[in-house]
Design a protein around this motif. Structure first.
Motif, mmCIF file in Angstrom:
data_model
loop_
_atom_site.group_PDB
_atom_site.id
_atom_site.type_symbol
_atom_site.label_atom_id
_atom_site.label_comp_id
_atom_site.label_asym_id
_atom_site.label_seq_id
_atom_site.Cartn_x
_atom_site.Cartn_y
_atom_site.Cartn_z
ATOM 1 N N LEU A 88 5.573 -12.631 -4.506
ATOM 2 C CA LEU A 88 4.201 -13.092 -4.654
ATOM 3 C C LEU A 88 3.555 -12.650 -5.961
ATOM 4 C CD1 LEU A 88 2.932 -12.359 -1.026
ATOM 5 C CD2 LEU A 88 3.582 -14.571 -1.978
ATOM 6 N N PHE A 89 4.181 -11.725 -6.682
ATOM 7 C CA PHE A 89 3.529 -11.189 -7.879
ATOM 8 C C PHE A 89 3.303 -12.258 -8.938
ATOM 9 C CE2 PHE A 89 4.600 -7.031 -6.169
ATOM 10 C CZ PHE A 89 3.522 -6.269 -6.590
ATOM 11 N N GLY A 90 4.168 -13.239 -9.008
ATOM 12 C CA GLY A 90 4.022 -14.263 -10.030
ATOM 13 C C GLY A 90 2.865 -15.210 -9.792
ATOM 14 N N VAL A 91 2.414 -15.327 -8.532
ATOM 15 C CA VAL A 91 1.338 -16.282 -8.238
ATOM 16 C C VAL A 91 0.010 -15.587 -7.961
ATOM 17 C CG1 VAL A 91 2.902 -18.073 -7.400
ATOM 18 C CG2 VAL A 91 2.034 -16.387 -5.792
ATOM 19 N N TYR A 92 0.044 -14.360 -7.379
ATOM 20 C CA TYR A 92 -1.215 -13.676 -7.063
ATOM 21 C C TYR A 92 -0.913 -12.194 -6.892
ATOM 22 C CZ TYR A 92 -5.821 -12.884 -4.971
ATOM 23 O OH TYR A 92 -7.099 -12.446 -4.708
ATOM 24 N N ARG A 93 -1.195 -11.409 -7.917
ATOM 25 C CA ARG A 93 -0.792 -10.009 -7.924
ATOM 26 C C ARG A 93 -1.384 -9.196 -6.771
ATOM 27 N NH1 ARG A 93 2.281 -8.667 -12.010
ATOM 28 N NH2 ARG A 93 2.001 -6.427 -11.657
ATOM 29 N N ALA A 95 -1.917 -10.084 -3.742
ATOM 30 C CA ALA A 95 -1.091 -10.349 -2.554
ATOM 31 C C ALA A 95 0.233 -9.611 -2.656
ATOM 32 C CB ALA A 95 -0.858 -11.852 -2.403
ATOM 33 N N GLY A 96 0.829 -9.598 -3.854
ATOM 34 C CA GLY A 96 2.075 -8.882 -4.041
ATOM 35 C C GLY A 96 1.924 -7.400 -3.760
ATOM 36 N N TYR A 97 0.853 -6.804 -4.302
ATOM 37 C CA TYR A 97 0.620 -5.375 -4.052
ATOM 38 C C TYR A 97 0.362 -5.105 -2.568
ATOM 39 C CZ TYR A 97 0.511 -3.735 -8.886
ATOM 40 O OH TYR A 97 0.861 -3.369 -10.151
ATOM 41 N N SER A 98 -0.378 -5.990 -1.903
ATOM 42 C CA SER A 98 -0.682 -5.786 -0.481
ATOM 43 C C SER A 98 0.590 -5.769 0.354
ATOM 44 C CB SER A 98 -1.625 -6.886 0.014
ATOM 45 O OG SER A 98 -2.855 -6.837 -0.677
ATOM 46 N N TRP A 99 1.462 -6.769 0.121
ATOM 47 C CA TRP A 99 2.700 -6.827 0.889
ATOM 48 C C TRP A 99 3.589 -5.632 0.590
ATOM 49 C CZ3 TRP A 99 5.031 -10.528 4.239
ATOM 50 C CH2 TRP A 99 4.191 -11.566 4.603
ATOM 51 N N CYS A 100 3.769 -5.339 -0.689
ATOM 52 C CA CYS A 100 4.700 -4.270 -1.067
ATOM 53 C C CYS A 100 4.207 -2.898 -0.625
ATOM 54 C CB CYS A 100 4.932 -4.289 -2.570
ATOM 55 S SG CYS A 100 5.964 -5.659 -3.131
ATOM 56 N N LEU A 101 2.917 -2.625 -0.812
ATOM 57 C CA LEU A 101 2.404 -1.299 -0.447
ATOM 58 C C LEU A 101 2.355 -1.107 1.060
ATOM 59 C CD1 LEU A 101 -0.406 -0.840 -3.138
ATOM 60 C CD2 LEU A 101 1.914 0.110 -3.104
ATOM 61 N N SER A 102 2.051 -2.176 1.812
ATOM 62 C CA SER A 102 2.077 -2.046 3.267
ATOM 63 C C SER A 102 3.496 -1.807 3.757
ATOM 64 C CB SER A 102 1.494 -3.295 3.932
ATOM 65 O OG SER A 102 2.255 -4.447 3.602
ATOM 66 N N GLY A 103 4.470 -2.529 3.177
ATOM 67 C CA GLY A 103 5.863 -2.283 3.532
ATOM 68 C C GLY A 103 6.310 -0.899 3.133
ATOM 69 N N ALA A 104 5.850 -0.415 1.952
ATOM 70 C CA ALA A 104 6.222 0.921 1.490
ATOM 71 C C ALA A 104 5.632 1.997 2.399
ATOM 72 C CB ALA A 104 5.753 1.125 0.056
ATOM 73 N N PHE A 105 4.399 1.787 2.861
ATOM 74 C CA PHE A 105 3.779 2.755 3.790
ATOM 75 C C PHE A 105 4.597 2.853 5.073
ATOM 76 C CE2 PHE A 105 0.923 3.620 7.380
ATOM 77 C CZ PHE A 105 0.417 4.860 6.997
ATOM 78 N N GLY A 106 4.966 1.684 5.625
ATOM 79 C CA GLY A 106 5.798 1.701 6.828
ATOM 80 C C GLY A 106 7.150 2.340 6.572
ATOM 81 N N PHE A 107 7.708 2.094 5.388
ATOM 82 C CA PHE A 107 9.009 2.666 5.046
ATOM 83 C C PHE A 107 8.940 4.190 5.017
ATOM 84 C CE2 PHE A 107 12.508 3.934 2.353
ATOM 85 C CZ PHE A 107 13.522 3.038 2.671
ATOM 86 N N VAL A 108 7.885 4.738 4.415
ATOM 87 C CA VAL A 108 7.742 6.198 4.322
ATOM 88 C C VAL A 108 7.575 6.811 5.709
ATOM 89 C CG1 VAL A 108 6.246 8.054 3.502
ATOM 90 C CG2 VAL A 108 6.852 6.168 1.971
ATOM 91 N N VAL A 109 6.742 6.175 6.538
ATOM 92 C CA VAL A 109 6.513 6.703 7.887
ATOM 93 C C VAL A 109 7.804 6.716 8.696
ATOM 94 C CG1 VAL A 109 5.331 6.258 10.083
ATOM 95 C CG2 VAL A 109 4.084 6.047 7.917
ATOM 96 N N VAL A 110 8.540 5.604 8.657
ATOM 97 C CA VAL A 110 9.771 5.520 9.438
ATOM 98 C C VAL A 110 10.839 6.443 8.845
ATOM 99 C CG1 VAL A 110 11.615 3.974 10.197
ATOM 100 C CG2 VAL A 110 9.254 3.158 10.161
ATOM 101 N N ALA A 111 10.905 6.520 7.506
ATOM 102 C CA ALA A 111 11.890 7.391 6.876
ATOM 103 C C ALA A 111 11.677 8.846 7.279
ATOM 104 C CB ALA A 111 11.836 7.245 5.357
ATOM 105 N N ARG A 112 10.420 9.262 7.366
ATOM 106 C CA ARG A 112 10.125 10.639 7.799
ATOM 107 C C ARG A 112 10.633 10.880 9.209
ATOM 108 N NH1 ARG A 112 6.364 13.175 10.851
ATOM 109 N NH2 ARG A 112 5.782 15.321 10.246
#
Length: 390
Positions: A88-93, A95-112
């Motif tokens: 999504l970064f190429g069309v609306y930054r 939205a790209g940050y929202s998707w990536c950061l929400s996924g990254a937050f979940g990744f950190v929580v589950v990784a812990r």
């Protein structure tokens, strides 16, 4: 022109004459993959003490091997969210940050949780304390991963033998198609996998049958209804995966290629030093409208500038100055497109996302303005905001 040239051409394709070679390779790949999965699952089961199926949510809530397995599956899901957000970064930054950061937050929580669960597994701790047992377990895991990699490499090789070819050059007459031109010497570089770092390639080779750079280029620079075709190397047992190959009878290749250029909706030409490629470039500039020609730059800055200088007087239109590659590991450094009066633009193949190195997305975003001028409908993420990609 037909409504759907791809469907029309499919009826005229024929199997590769060497297609029979694919089946032993496929069987070997399936065998290696099945054995690799067995090695990995068996040794992970021993390492994490998997001794039965969970029968309640309470079993998953406790520090158990099944909770660890579920956590790893959730990590994969979070990683998929991050990857899709990168598109999504190429069309609306935002939205790209929202998707990536929400996924990254979940990744950190589950990784812990995965780390804490693994630390509590008494079976794993006991296995790792014994050097001999640990060596056997990790040796089995390594053997399984090597078998998975072998299986994927064989699948990639078999896919070449399964690629259909255009039966006769005349079968392209009257169809809407894109034409891919390059020197045969470039097939090795452009039909290889994207050159990630060694560590990333090693991990990807376990789980992914790699797409070639040519396959991503052909996918990005064509439409859903018009195929990309290319002249095949004479005598090759199997074509690279990407553009459909058409093989020429006899040695009068120039008349055939000239006819292909005249009939193509657009031409994608990879710049190279071969005399044949320089002839194809001059013919394309002579025959086509400016917007119908897209040049691929598989050169670094020094080589490209030397190429531009040495061909300046022999080409009907000038090439632009090198604009650079930005953030994507690839043999392809950029695209050159032309507007009215053959005014050139160098479009670098760049990473649109700060988190991802996707050649497919980079190529599609680089090519989309040119494809839009040709009247191609938007595909993929470009459907969300076709005018946002500049």
């Amino acid at each position: 022109m037909t409504t759907n040239s791809w469907e029309s051409l499919q009826r005229k394709l024929e199997p590769n004459p060497q297609q029979f070679m694919a089946w032993p390779i496929m069987i070997g790949g399936m065998g290696a993959t099945a054995l690799g999965v067995a090695f990995v699952v068996f040794n992970l089961g021993l390492l994490f003490g998997v001794d039965g199926l969970p029968v309640s949510f309470e079993d998953l809530r406790n520090a158990s091997s099944w909770r660890l397995i579920l956590g790893i599956a959730c990590l994969h899901a979070c990683w998929s969210v991050i990857n899709h957000g990168n598109n999504l970064f190429g069309v609306y930054r935002p939205a790209g940050y929202s998707w990536c950061l929400s996924g990254a937050f979940g990744f950190v929580v589950v990784a812990r949780d995965v780390v804490m669960t693994a630390m509590d597994l008494s079976t794993t701790v006991a296995a790792l304390r014994d050097a001999h047992t640990a060596a056997v377990l990790f040796g089995g895991l390594l053997a399984g991963m090597l078998l998975l990699r072998l299986g994927n490499r064989r699948f990639a090789r078999a896919r070449r033998y399964l690629a259909p070819v255009v039966r006769e050059p005349e079968d392209l007459r009257g169809l809407d198609y894109g034409l891919y031109l390059r020197t045969f010497r470039q097939d090795r570089a452009l039909s290889g996998a994207q050159p990630f770092t060694p560590a990333k390639r090693a991990v990807r080779s376990l789980f992914v049958v790699e797409l070639t750079e040519e396959a991503m280029l052909a996918d990005a620079l064509t439409s859903d209804i018009a195929p990309m075709v290319a002249v095949g190397r004479p005598g090759e047992p199997a074509p690279p995966v990407g553009a459909l190959r058409v093989y020429l009878p006899g040695e009068d290749w120039q008349s055939y290629v000239r006819g292909f250029i005249e009939g193509a909706g657009h031409v994608v030409l990879a710049l190279g030093w071969g005399e044949g490629t320089l002839w194809e470039l001059r013919e394309s500039m002579r025959i086509l409208r400016p917007e119908q020609l897209i040049l691929v730059v598989p050169m670094d800055e020094a080589e490209y500038e030397r190429f531009r200088k040495e061909t300046a007087k022999s080409l009907p239109a000038a090439l632009p100055a090198y604009a650079g590659q930005n953030g994507v590991r690839s043999a392809i450094r950029g695209l050159i497109t032309f507007s009215e009066d053959w005014k050139p633009t160098f479009v670098p193949v760049r990473a649109y996302s700060p988190f991802h190195n996707s050649l497919r997305i980079a190529l599609y975003f680089a090519a989309w303005p040119a494809l839009r001028r040709l009247g191609h409908p938007p595909r993929g993420v470009a459907r969300l905001a076709p005018n946002a990609i500049k």
